[in-house]
Write a protein that holds these residues in place. Sequence first.
Motif, PDB file in Angstrom:
ATOM      1  N   SER A 166       0.836  -1.197   0.000  1.00 35.28           N
ATOM      2  CA  SER A 166       0.000   0.000   0.000  1.00 35.28           C
ATOM      3  C   SER A 166       0.872   1.250   0.000  1.00 35.28           C
ATOM      4  O   SER A 166       0.560   2.246  -0.669  1.00 35.28           O
ATOM      5  N   TYR A 167       1.986   1.195   0.750  1.00 27.69           N
ATOM      6  CA  TYR A 167       2.919   2.321   0.736  1.00 27.69           C
ATOM      7  C   TYR A 167       3.535   2.500  -0.650  1.00 27.69           C
ATOM      8  O   TYR A 167       3.709   3.633  -1.121  1.00 27.69           O
ATOM      9  N   LEU A 183       2.733   9.425  -5.862  1.00 27.03           N
ATOM     10  CA  LEU A 183       3.431  10.682  -5.598  1.00 27.03           C
ATOM     11  C   LEU A 183       4.689  10.842  -6.444  1.00 27.03           C
ATOM     12  O   LEU A 183       5.428  11.818  -6.275  1.00 27.03           O
ATOM     13  N   ASP A 184       4.920   9.903  -7.339  1.00 28.61           N
ATOM     14  CA  ASP A 184       6.080   9.934  -8.243  1.00 28.61           C
ATOM     15  C   ASP A 184       7.402   9.948  -7.466  1.00 28.61           C
ATOM     16  O   ASP A 184       8.327  10.693  -7.793  1.00 28.61           O
ATOM     17  N   LEU A 185       7.466   9.109  -6.412  1.00 28.95           N
ATOM     18  CA  LEU A 185       8.674   9.027  -5.599  1.00 28.95           C
ATOM     19  C   LEU A 185       9.429   7.717  -5.785  1.00 28.95           C
ATOM     20  O   LEU A 185      10.384   7.449  -5.050  1.00 28.95           O
ATOM     21  N   PHE A 234      12.317   0.897  -6.270  1.00 27.27           N
ATOM     22  CA  PHE A 234      12.587   1.389  -4.926  1.00 27.27           C
ATOM     23  C   PHE A 234      12.241   2.868  -4.835  1.00 27.27           C
ATOM     24  O   PHE A 234      12.089   3.567  -5.828  1.00 27.27           O
ATOM     25  N   VAL A 235      12.184   3.335  -3.587  1.00 30.90           N
ATOM     26  CA  VAL A 235      11.968   4.763  -3.372  1.00 30.90           C
ATOM     27  C   VAL A 235      13.193   5.526  -3.864  1.00 30.90           C
ATOM     28  O   VAL A 235      14.337   5.092  -3.682  1.00 30.90           O
ATOM     29  N   SER A 236      12.969   6.666  -4.488  1.00 31.55           N
ATOM     30  CA  SER A 236      14.081   7.485  -4.958  1.00 31.55           C
ATOM     31  C   SER A 236      14.921   7.945  -3.781  1.00 31.55           C
ATOM     32  O   SER A 236      14.410   8.246  -2.698  1.00 31.55           O
ATOM     33  N   ASP A 237      16.250   7.978  -3.983  1.00 33.92           N
ATOM     34  CA  ASP A 237      17.127   8.377  -2.876  1.00 33.92           C
ATOM     35  C   ASP A 237      16.933   9.838  -2.475  1.00 33.92           C
ATOM     36  O   ASP A 237      17.487  10.274  -1.458  1.00 33.92           O
ATOM     37  N   ALA A 238      16.137  10.580  -3.235  1.00 35.91           N
ATOM     38  CA  ALA A 238      15.819  11.946  -2.839  1.00 35.91           C
ATOM     39  C   ALA A 238      15.025  11.972  -1.538  1.00 35.91           C
ATOM     40  O   ALA A 238      14.998  12.991  -0.839  1.00 35.91           O
ATOM     41  N   PHE A 282      16.178   2.284  -1.017  1.00 28.23           N
ATOM     42  CA  PHE A 282      16.168   3.453  -1.883  1.00 28.23           C
ATOM     43  C   PHE A 282      17.192   3.239  -2.996  1.00 28.23           C
ATOM     44  O   PHE A 282      18.147   2.481  -2.841  1.00 28.23           O
ATOM     45  N   SER A 283      16.999   3.929  -4.105  1.00 28.83           N
ATOM     46  CA  SER A 283      17.910   3.798  -5.231  1.00 28.83           C
ATOM     47  C   SER A 283      18.115   5.152  -5.892  1.00 28.83           C
ATOM     48  O   SER A 283      17.184   5.956  -5.984  1.00 28.83           O
ATOM     49  N   ASN A 284      19.350   5.382  -6.374  1.00 32.52           N
ATOM     50  CA  ASN A 284      19.606   6.612  -7.122  1.00 32.52           C
ATOM     51  C   ASN A 284      19.579   6.372  -8.626  1.00 32.52           C
ATOM     52  O   ASN A 284      19.953   7.243  -9.411  1.00 32.52           O
TER      53      ASN A 284
END
Length: 280
Positions: free
Chosen positions: A104-105, A112-114, A121-125, A188-190
């Motif tokens: 769900s997350y 949210l385009d993250l 993975f979530v963007s390292d931002a 997270f990934s860059n």
Amino acid sequence: MALFLIFALLVAFIAIAFALQNDQLININLFVWQLQDQHLATVLLATSGLGVLFGLLVTIPAFLKREWRISRSKKQTHSLEDQLLAKQQEVESQTRRASTLRHSYQNLLQSLDLLDNTTGFVSDAAVSRTTRSLLQQMPQGQLPSVGLLLVQPQPRQSLASDLKKEQALWSAVAQILQHNLTVDAWLFSNNQGLFTCSLTGLDLKAVNQYAETLRSVLTNEPVTLSDGTQTALDVNIGGAVTDTEHPTTDERLLIAKAEESLALAQKRGRNRLRIIWVTD
């Protein structure tokens, strides 16, 4: 069973032969009792039988005690098996709940385009904001520790600036990391081959063990890409951990120390890892 029957017949044959060959008559005296004109074979066989009977009587308590111990061990085993099954079901239930919550997350982050499109993975931002949020929960007693791992895999053979192959490699690495992800962790990934893992509730030793696991699963065997080709990797890992005894509220310090640890691991050579405590 057949062997036992053969043995019993052999003993019976020997007893009969013994009785036929020893038919002399003897007198028996035992305290005030007297028996006259008794066959020697009968007396010897009777005394042998009494000896066997007494032997059985002596061994019966030990046999019963052993059977009682076996019965008690079986009951304990069944009880432990039931407890283990209940724990396994509980773990599976918690894992399913965590997976559903994580999914769900993921959907929310996607909206949210993250998310990184290559790895999922979530963007390292978002690393800085996520770390700040985790550190804010420590003084409240909600989290005992917060850690960051920076995982830097490098192919042993150059991909010759093949962007598609690089993306396929990072995607394959991401799947391996996701498969070995702990419950209380985020990746997270860059999008350029650097992966960050946030961990909660683990001390320095546990974080080191987890980092060693990640390094092993990425280096023990070549990574298989989506086109079927395989690429061997070298992996360096750096990390930093903070807890209530080694506190910090500055996410920039935690991230900087993790980056410093990764640089030191890379300086030491291939397939190195370094994890440190962080304090202000």
